[in-house]
Design an enzyme around this catalytic site. Structure first.
Site, PDB file in Angstrom:
ATOM      1  N   TYR A 177     -30.828  -8.720 -22.941  1.00  0.00           N
ATOM      2  CA  TYR A 177     -31.399 -10.071 -22.855  1.00  0.00           C
ATOM      3  C   TYR A 177     -32.431 -10.331 -23.935  1.00  0.00           C
ATOM      4  CZ  TYR A 177     -35.736  -8.203 -20.753  1.00  0.00           C
ATOM      5  OH  TYR A 177     -36.916  -7.535 -20.520  1.00  0.00           O
ATOM      6  N   CYS A 178     -32.590 -11.629 -24.226  1.00  0.00           N
ATOM      7  CA  CYS A 178     -33.655 -12.071 -25.133  1.00  0.00           C
ATOM      8  C   CYS A 178     -34.152 -13.428 -24.621  1.00  0.00           C
ATOM      9  CB  CYS A 178     -33.160 -12.144 -26.579  1.00  0.00           C
ATOM     10  SG  CYS A 178     -31.862 -13.367 -26.841  1.00  0.00           S
ATOM     11  N   THR A 179     -34.922 -14.142 -25.414  1.00  0.00           N
ATOM     12  CA  THR A 179     -35.547 -15.384 -24.950  1.00  0.00           C
ATOM     13  C   THR A 179     -34.542 -16.483 -24.598  1.00  0.00           C
ATOM     14  OG1 THR A 179     -37.263 -14.854 -26.544  1.00  0.00           O
ATOM     15  CG2 THR A 179     -37.415 -17.001 -25.458  1.00  0.00           C
ATOM     16  N   VAL A 206     -33.734 -15.584 -21.061  1.00  0.00           N
ATOM     17  CA  VAL A 206     -34.713 -15.659 -19.975  1.00  0.00           C
ATOM     18  C   VAL A 206     -35.015 -17.120 -19.626  1.00  0.00           C
ATOM     19  CG1 VAL A 206     -37.028 -14.994 -19.227  1.00  0.00           C
ATOM     20  CG2 VAL A 206     -35.737 -13.480 -20.740  1.00  0.00           C
TER      21      VAL A 206
END
Ligand SMILES: [Zn+2]
Ligand SMILES: [Zn+2]
Length: 313
Positions: A177-179, A206
């Site tokens: 995951y990332c932003t 996220v």
């Protein structure tokens, strides 16, 4: 809340990125908009804030264009613009990692709901991998995530290589995951090249997770690359997991050191920022030091971002 902060990306070939840059900017100039939009031959990465009255016009501008069909536009309310100005720029790469990426090798996307279920299952052969930089993941992350100690996007490939030597990539499932999702798109092919067979990317990152699943399994808050710097991922999300570097009370506001030659990022409480005259350490108090009045009321742009922006791609 009179403004909206929008984030999206598309990975779709743009044959003439310059033409699209001009067209996109020209349209945005007709709206009350500020933000940072990167356009490359591989696609578009956009973060911008709009006056609420202009949101619909912008969304329909995107909808009218086939190339933006896949854009998952995430929207947060805001009391003001989240950027100082509007800049629509041409880039060679959407994420500056300085290497060619074969986008056909991307991982599979999973929805926030599927992500939450996968986390709740807790499989010993699955790792949760945070692919953001250290100053981002220290203010908030998914429970149990591996968080690389890296400061720039460019350091990720070396980190990934090291990771693949520590665990058996052929037997490990990666929940990545990332932003907002774009870094996963570009990093998952790198992991595949290192032998990782199964990679699942959190779709929409996220930001989308917070909008749909709230703060389940999330600790702390979310770092974002705009003037807000650190935001809650959902309405309920209030947890602060970091401390003021001076007095060790709970704090998750980032400031740049007021010394212009340092400009380093620091987590601090407003009282200490005032007491330390905005400086991160004693030695920064001499030399070229900015006045701190504006800093306390609005902690503004910061080094990592301007550093990345300055890179000539
Ligand atoms: Zn303090
Ligand atoms: Zn300093």
């Amino acid at each position: 809340m009179d403004y909206s902060v929008l984030a999206y990306y598309v990975l779709h070939p743009f044959d003439d990125p310059k033409e699209e840059r001009d067209r996109h900017e020209k349209f945005l100039r007709t709206l009350d908009s500020k933000g940072r939009i990167y356009i490359a031959s591989q696609g578009v990465n956009a973060q911008l804030s709009l006056n609420n009255r202009d949101v619909e016009a912008y969304l329909s501008f995107l909808e009218k264009d086939e190339r933006y069909k896949e854009a998952d536009v995430k929207i947060h309310p805001s009391s003001e613009h989240a950027f100082h100005k509007l800049s629509v720029k041409l880039r060679k790469e959407l994420v500056a990692i300085n290497q060619e990426v074969d986008l056909t090798k991307r991982g599979a996307h999973i929805s926030p709901k599927e992500w939450r279920e996968a986390m709740e299952k807790g499989d010993p052969n699955t790792i949760v991998l945070d692919v953001r930089n250290n100053y981002e993941s220290c203010v908030g992350y998914f429970e149990g995530a591996i968080r690389p100690d890296i400061e720039t996007f460019r350091e990720f490939p070396a980190f990934a290589k090291e990771l693949s030597s520590k665990i058996d990539p052929s037997k490990t499932r990666v929940l990545m995951y990332c932003t907002g999702g774009i870094r996963c798109e570009l990093y998952s092919p790198l992991l595949k090249d290192l032998g990782f067979k199964e990679i699942l990317q959190l779709k929409g990152g996220v930001i989308r997770y917070g909008l749909e699943e709230g703060e389940a399994h999330w600790r702390g808050k979310l770092f974002v690359f705009d003037d807000r710097l650190v935001i809650p991922i959902s309405k309920e999300n209030k947890e602060t997991i970091t401390l003021c570097r001076f007095c060790q009370t709970s704090a998750d506001t980032y400031y740049n050191c007021a010394n212009m030659d340092c400009n380093g990022l620091m987590l601090a409480c407003p009282a200490c920022v005032e007491k330390e005259r905005g400086c991160c350490q004693e030695s920064c108090k001499s030399g070229r030091v900015r006045s701190i009045e504006t800093k306390i009321s609005c902690p503004k742009p910061f080094r990592k971002l301007s550093f990345d922006e300055k890179q000539k791609l």
